[in-house]
Design a protein around this motif. Sequence first.
Motif, mmCIF file in Angstrom:
data_model
loop_
_atom_site.group_PDB
_atom_site.id
_atom_site.type_symbol
_atom_site.label_atom_id
_atom_site.label_comp_id
_atom_site.label_asym_id
_atom_site.label_seq_id
_atom_site.Cartn_x
_atom_site.Cartn_y
_atom_site.Cartn_z
ATOM 1 N N LEU A 193 55.703 0.361 37.066
ATOM 2 C CA LEU A 193 54.365 -0.132 37.401
ATOM 3 C C LEU A 193 54.174 -0.393 38.886
ATOM 4 C CD1 LEU A 193 53.967 -2.621 34.418
ATOM 5 C CD2 LEU A 193 52.562 -0.585 34.795
ATOM 6 N N VAL A 194 55.183 -0.971 39.546
ATOM 7 C CA VAL A 194 55.023 -1.360 40.945
ATOM 8 C C VAL A 194 54.824 -0.142 41.839
ATOM 9 C CG1 VAL A 194 56.125 -2.444 42.925
ATOM 10 C CG2 VAL A 194 56.288 -3.517 40.673
ATOM 11 N N ASN A 195 55.700 0.855 41.709
ATOM 12 C CA ASN A 195 55.577 2.052 42.530
ATOM 13 C C ASN A 195 54.286 2.806 42.246
ATOM 14 O OD1 ASN A 195 58.090 2.976 44.315
ATOM 15 N ND2 ASN A 195 58.840 1.736 42.619
ATOM 16 N N MET A 196 53.883 2.869 40.979
ATOM 17 C CA MET A 196 52.633 3.554 40.664
ATOM 18 C C MET A 196 51.434 2.791 41.215
ATOM 19 S SD MET A 196 51.059 6.134 39.472
ATOM 20 C CE MET A 196 52.371 6.998 38.596
ATOM 21 N N ALA A 197 51.465 1.465 41.160
ATOM 22 C CA ALA A 197 50.364 0.668 41.692
ATOM 23 C C ALA A 197 50.184 0.911 43.185
ATOM 24 C CB ALA A 197 50.604 -0.817 41.422
ATOM 25 N N SER A 300 51.895 -0.555 28.776
ATOM 26 C CA SER A 300 52.771 -0.162 29.886
ATOM 27 C C SER A 300 53.740 -1.286 30.241
ATOM 28 C CB SER A 300 51.941 0.163 31.131
ATOM 29 O OG SER A 300 51.038 1.219 30.901
ATOM 30 N N GLY A 301 54.934 -0.886 30.655
ATOM 31 C CA GLY A 301 55.926 -1.829 31.157
ATOM 32 C C GLY A 301 56.961 -1.078 31.959
ATOM 33 N N SER A 302 57.668 -1.752 32.834
ATOM 34 C CA SER A 302 58.564 -1.078 33.775
ATOM 35 C C SER A 302 59.950 -0.797 33.225
ATOM 36 C CB SER A 302 58.690 -1.912 35.054
ATOM 37 O OG SER A 302 57.462 -1.908 35.757
ATOM 38 N N ALA A 303 60.200 -1.082 31.956
ATOM 39 C CA ALA A 303 61.525 -0.859 31.369
ATOM 40 C C ALA A 303 61.484 0.309 30.385
ATOM 41 C CB ALA A 303 62.005 -2.117 30.650
ATOM 42 N N VAL A 304 62.572 1.106 30.367
ATOM 43 C CA VAL A 304 62.751 2.132 29.342
ATOM 44 C C VAL A 304 63.143 1.429 28.040
ATOM 45 C CG1 VAL A 304 64.082 4.145 28.624
ATOM 46 C CG2 VAL A 304 63.449 3.856 31.029
ATOM 47 N N ILE A 305 62.462 1.752 26.940
ATOM 48 C CA ILE A 305 62.709 1.053 25.668
ATOM 49 C C ILE A 305 63.413 1.980 24.685
ATOM 50 C CG2 ILE A 305 61.635 -0.122 23.716
ATOM 51 C CD1 ILE A 305 59.325 -0.854 25.545
ATOM 52 N N MET A 321 48.057 -0.032 18.511
ATOM 53 C CA MET A 321 48.782 0.547 19.645
ATOM 54 C C MET A 321 49.520 1.800 19.197
ATOM 55 S SD MET A 321 51.721 -1.203 22.042
ATOM 56 C CE MET A 321 53.065 -0.893 20.883
ATOM 57 N N ALA A 322 49.329 2.895 19.952
ATOM 58 C CA ALA A 322 49.916 4.176 19.554
ATOM 59 C C ALA A 322 51.111 4.578 20.396
ATOM 60 C CB ALA A 322 48.852 5.280 19.625
ATOM 61 N N GLY A 323 51.301 3.931 21.560
ATOM 62 C CA GLY A 323 52.397 4.356 22.416
ATOM 63 C C GLY A 323 52.731 3.334 23.489
ATOM 64 N N VAL A 324 53.906 3.542 24.107
ATOM 65 C CA VAL A 324 54.378 2.691 25.198
ATOM 66 C C VAL A 324 54.908 3.599 26.304
ATOM 67 C CG1 VAL A 324 56.053 0.939 25.896
ATOM 68 C CG2 VAL A 324 54.976 0.793 23.654
ATOM 69 N N GLU A 325 54.560 3.295 27.539
ATOM 70 C CA GLU A 325 55.061 4.060 28.683
ATOM 71 C C GLU A 325 55.227 3.119 29.873
ATOM 72 O OE1 GLU A 325 52.557 5.335 31.535
ATOM 73 O OE2 GLU A 325 52.091 3.331 30.820
ATOM 74 N N MET A 326 55.358 3.664 31.093
ATOM 75 C CA MET A 326 55.823 2.832 32.195
ATOM 76 C C MET A 326 54.897 2.729 33.403
ATOM 77 S SD MET A 326 59.865 3.949 32.149
ATOM 78 C CE MET A 326 60.272 2.892 33.524
ATOM 79 N N GLU A 327 53.761 3.426 33.440
ATOM 80 C CA GLU A 327 52.970 3.445 34.670
ATOM 81 C C GLU A 327 51.449 3.371 34.503
ATOM 82 O OE1 GLU A 327 56.836 5.450 35.228
ATOM 83 O OE2 GLU A 327 55.129 6.146 34.040
#
Length: 386
Positions: A193-197, A300-305, A321-327
């Motif tokens: 999230l941080v780098n994408m922001a 979204s969250g910054s950790a691989v799950i 909720m249909a999915g989880v990703e990182m950015e």
Amino acid sequence: MKILLIEDLVSKRERIKASIVEILGDHYTDQVITFADDSTKAIREIYTNQFDLVIFDMFLPDVIGVGHERDCSQELIDAFSKSKNYQSESIALTQYDLSEVEDIQLFNLSGITLVKYDDSNNWSTALKLKIEKIGQKVNCDFIIFCALPKERQAYVHTDSQLGEKKNIFGMDCQYITIGDYNGFIIKPPLMGLVNMAITSSKAIEYFQPKIVAMSGICAGVKGESNFLDIIVARTCWEYQTGKWKDGVFKQEPYQAELSRSLQTDLIQSSESQATIDYVRNGLFDSELKDMKIRVSPLSSGSAVIADEEFMKEIGLQHRKMAGVEMEMYSLYEAAAQSLSQPLYFGAKSVVDLGDNSKGDLYHENGTIISARYVTLMIKQQLEKNL
């Protein structure tokens, strides 16, 4: 090129127009200049349309033919600074000596060049410099963000044309052309999230695209999505926000959403068999036979799950909720908070279910179908809105 010329005095307006025609030469058409001869019309144009150059007059009537001219500089500058034109080139041409302009600091703070308009050619030279500066800007209709090199490489398998990679203001950019439209695929230095922001905020402010998007891969949620479905994030949030108290994490997710109009277009596209056939053309994973495009909530969250129980815990934040990703949440917020107000959406394909069986079996085709979908939607939206 689009120029807004704010001027009520006919003789001055025609002289400025003649200068623009001379500067642009064969590139000039009647569609280049939009005229505004009162403050009401000028403010409406500034808020409604996007221009490459805004030419200001300081004294205007509120409505042409009604009342007298007055100093409208404060209202015009306020509108300009708060509109999508806030980074457009701008110049104010005044018949007064600059030493007589009381609010000259207002122009300086807003980046508007103030030039005396008289019988000399100084104002025309300044205008020419502004127009030449516009010509040096990078033409960017859209930006696509990818967190991984393989997500960007997947665009080789689309109908777009990829160009060279460039380091532009420290950003890892690759030129891409979709039909008649030009843009970049940009990859942040790292995932999360941080780098994408940081990267998306910087890119949106610098390039001023009309639409931004994200493609790639994500984890799906059992019961809400299947392998190689494409999830378009209708609602997006960061699952990590909240408060730890007495050993318990109390969730406090803040959501970003697609615009209603774009949401409708994307839902209709998800129901199109032609769209589904296009994105899976020439790919042979058995899961693609029943693939769906789902316009659904995504977190979204910054950790691989790779933990089924943790996926269930995140799922408590939204039952659909249909999915989880990182950015993606970072991109949505960066676009929503920008004064340029580009359209934005993200589409990622399901390649695992966030459990301990996580692997890369579906990564290649997952990146391809999401890239194809994003290019198709960008082209459709640009054709609709330009």
